[in-house]
Design an enzyme around this catalytic site. Structure first.
Site, PDB file in Angstrom:
ATOM      1  N   ALA A 153       9.744   8.104 -14.584  1.00  0.00           N
ATOM      2  CA  ALA A 153       9.809   8.688 -16.233  1.00  0.00           C
ATOM      3  C   ALA A 153      10.331  10.507 -15.982  1.00  0.00           C
ATOM      4  O   ALA A 153      10.600  11.026 -16.054  1.00  0.00           O
ATOM      5  CB  ALA A 153       8.661   8.739 -17.024  1.00  0.00           C
ATOM      6  N   ARG A 174      19.357   5.263 -19.244  1.00  0.00           N
ATOM      7  CA  ARG A 174      18.476   4.142 -18.895  1.00  0.00           C
ATOM      8  C   ARG A 174      17.439   3.765 -20.237  1.00  0.00           C
ATOM      9  O   ARG A 174      16.751   5.561 -20.743  1.00  0.00           O
ATOM     10  CB  ARG A 174      17.793   4.164 -17.344  1.00  0.00           C
ATOM     11  CG  ARG A 174      17.806   4.174 -16.334  1.00  0.00           C
ATOM     12  CD  ARG A 174      17.409   3.822 -15.097  1.00  0.00           C
ATOM     13  NE  ARG A 174      16.074   3.206 -14.776  1.00  0.00           N
ATOM     14  CZ  ARG A 174      15.396   3.074 -14.377  1.00  0.00           C
ATOM     15  NH1 ARG A 174      14.446   3.570 -13.828  1.00  0.00           N
ATOM     16  NH2 ARG A 174      14.261   1.687 -14.605  1.00  0.00           N
ATOM     17  N   ASP A 183       6.295   4.924 -19.205  1.00  0.00           N
ATOM     18  CA  ASP A 183       7.982   5.320 -19.411  1.00  0.00           C
ATOM     19  C   ASP A 183       7.898   5.295 -20.606  1.00  0.00           C
ATOM     20  O   ASP A 183       8.533   6.162 -20.913  1.00  0.00           O
ATOM     21  CB  ASP A 183       8.945   4.327 -18.724  1.00  0.00           C
ATOM     22  CG  ASP A 183       8.472   3.899 -17.137  1.00  0.00           C
ATOM     23  OD1 ASP A 183       7.943   3.122 -16.265  1.00  0.00           O
ATOM     24  OD2 ASP A 183       9.550   4.506 -16.630  1.00  0.00           O
ATOM     25  N   LYS A 194       6.633  -0.706 -15.558  1.00  0.00           N
ATOM     26  CA  LYS A 194       7.507  -0.786 -14.865  1.00  0.00           C
ATOM     27  C   LYS A 194       7.390  -2.895 -14.785  1.00  0.00           C
ATOM     28  O   LYS A 194       5.945  -2.973 -15.374  1.00  0.00           O
ATOM     29  CB  LYS A 194       6.276  -1.171 -13.202  1.00  0.00           C
ATOM     30  CG  LYS A 194       7.839  -1.629 -12.480  1.00  0.00           C
ATOM     31  CD  LYS A 194       9.387  -1.648 -12.460  1.00  0.00           C
ATOM     32  CE  LYS A 194       9.660  -0.499 -12.699  1.00  0.00           C
ATOM     33  NZ  LYS A 194      11.143  -0.675 -13.065  1.00  0.00           N
TER      34      LYS A 194
HETATM   35  C1  LIG Z   1       5.544   8.673 -12.946  1.00  0.00           C
HETATM   36  S1  LIG Z   1       6.578   7.666 -14.483  1.00  0.00           S
HETATM   37  C2  LIG Z   1       7.071   5.885 -13.132  1.00  0.00           C
HETATM   38  C3  LIG Z   1       6.925   5.242 -13.899  1.00  0.00           C
HETATM   39  O1  LIG Z   1       8.703   5.041 -13.086  1.00  0.00           O
HETATM   40  C4  LIG Z   1       9.199   3.555 -13.088  1.00  0.00           C
HETATM   41  O2  LIG Z   1       9.819   3.248 -13.456  1.00  0.00           O
HETATM   42  P1  LIG Z   1      10.801   3.161 -12.123  1.00  0.00           P
HETATM   43  O3  LIG Z   1      11.064   2.587 -10.961  1.00  0.00           O
HETATM   44  O4  LIG Z   1      12.547   2.097 -13.299  1.00  0.00           O
HETATM   45  O5  LIG Z   1      12.185   4.957 -12.897  1.00  0.00           O
HETATM   46  C5  LIG Z   1       7.749   3.312 -12.706  1.00  0.00           C
HETATM   47  O6  LIG Z   1       7.634   1.984 -14.440  1.00  0.00           O
HETATM   48  C6  LIG Z   1       6.786   3.697 -13.324  1.00  0.00           C
HETATM   49  O7  LIG Z   1       5.231   3.222 -13.764  1.00  0.00           O
END
Ligand SMILES: CSC[C@H]1O[C@H](OP(=O)(O)O)[C@H](O)[C@@H]1O
EC number: 5.3.1.23
Length: 338
Positions: free
Chosen positions: A50, A90, A235, A246
């Site tokens: 995020a 996204r 997110d 996630k």
């Molecule tokens: C510190 S925010 C991280 C957050 O983003 C990840 O999603 P993605 O790997 O798809 O960008 C995941 O939800 C994490 O918790």
């Protein structure tokens, strides 16, 4: 420890990222010189997380403004159109949209102003993450007094998901630095393995003790008394504290509640979307079937296999001990936090 390079940065007219799809086997940076190149990197999760996506949003508008200029209505329209596509790269991660909107707010002042504001955002990210993760670490220590903690976490929320330090993993860094961490239990986090590839890489690099487990083993680990608390990132957080994170996070929250274990969400205020009253309004990104039907480029499911591949799920705030940001406890679910 590898030379600390930011997950995303700016260099001589280009956005520079660590290509996270190559980790842990290969550490490589990529220069992105157009918004389309940046969108491609975001969509394949070469840059992800995020807060890092918030920086990508702001720096992407700086790319567009630098490339097209801002002197004419036509140039401004072109920049705004590219910014709109970038913000939609996204759909769940609200930081991306917030980063684009922040940059567009200064667009009239010219490309230099957009870039200066985006770079200022990069520079404040570490302070914000350290503050949010400090509040979370202090809360975990109050909730679990007297012992070194065995912390289960999901996905990657460290310096690869932010510009520096991390959110949930930032809280783990605080605990480790203060001798209050026994071990991190890191979910591998299928299908893209942000846990076993990225969180493990960050923890190994700093000598922080960890074990990787299948996502499907997390419930058993909690049932067997191997876990003191669960800490995750976010997110998008709705106005009432419902949290998109996630895929797999909701299940962790259910099992943590079943075993009366603290479940703490660590995020930055930029991840809160107050235009969404509750989790029902959060759009969940669906990703390509190939992420499920293939593994490391090899087909593992029969041709024609249908899949369900949401990138995130939504955890009701009622299952969350606390949502913590740089301002402290934003929302509480399961009873008063001490
Ligand atoms: C510190 S925010 C991280 C957050 O983003 C990840 O999603 P993605 O790997 O798809 O960008 C995941 O939800 C994490 O918790």
């Amino acid at each position: 420890m590898c030379r600390v390079v930011r997950a995303i940065d700016w260099d001589s007219g280009a956005v520079v990222i660590i290509d996270q799809t190559l980790l842990p086997g290969r550490f490589s940076t990529v220069r992105l010189e157009t918004v389309d190149e940046l969108i491609g990197a975001i969509r394949r999760l070469a840059v992800r997380g995020a807060p890092a996506l918030g920086a990508a949003g702001a720096l992407g508008v700086a790319l567009a403004a630098g490339r097209h200029g801002t002197e004419t209505p036509e140039a401004l329209a072109t920049v705004r159109a590219e910014a709109g596509r970038l913000a939609r790269a996204r759909p769940t991660a609200v930081n991306l949209r917030h980063g684009v909107e922040r940059a567009l707010a200064v667009l009239e002042h010219g490309p230099e102003a957009v870039l200066a504001d985006a770079l200022a955002m990069l520079d404040t990210d570490e302070r914000i993450n350290r503050a949010a993760s400090r509040h979370a670490a202090d809360l975990l220590l109050r909730l679990c007094p007297g012992r070194r903690l065995r912390v289960l976490t999901h996905c990657n929320t460290g310096r690869l998901a932010t510009v520096a330090w991390g959110t949930a993993l930032g809280a783990i860094r605080h605990l480790h630095a203060e001798g209050r961490l026994e071990v991190v239990l890191a979910d591998e986090t299928r299908p893209l393995l942000q846990g076993s590839r990225l969180t493990a890489w960050e923890l190994a690099d700093e000598g922080i003790p960890y074990r990787v487990l299948p996502d499907s083993a997390a419930a058993s680990a909690m049932a067997r008394g191997m876990v003191d608390c669960v800490v995750v990132g976010a997110d998008r957080i709705a106005a009432n504290g419902d949290t998109a994170n996630k895929i797999g996070t909701y299940g962790l929250a259910v099992v943590a509640a079943r075993h009366d274990l603290p479940f703490v969400v660590v995020a930055t205020e930029s991840t809160v979307d107050r235009s969404v009253p509750d989790g029902a309004g959060i759009v969940v990104e669906e990703r390509a079937p190939e992420e499920i039907t293939h593994f490391a480029g090899t087909r593992v499911a029969p041709e024609g296999t249908a899949v369900f591949n949401p990138a995130f799920d939504v955890t009701p705030v009622a299952l969350v001990t606390a949502v913590v940001t740089e301002n402290g406890v934003l929302a509480e679910g399961r009873g008063q936090t001490p």
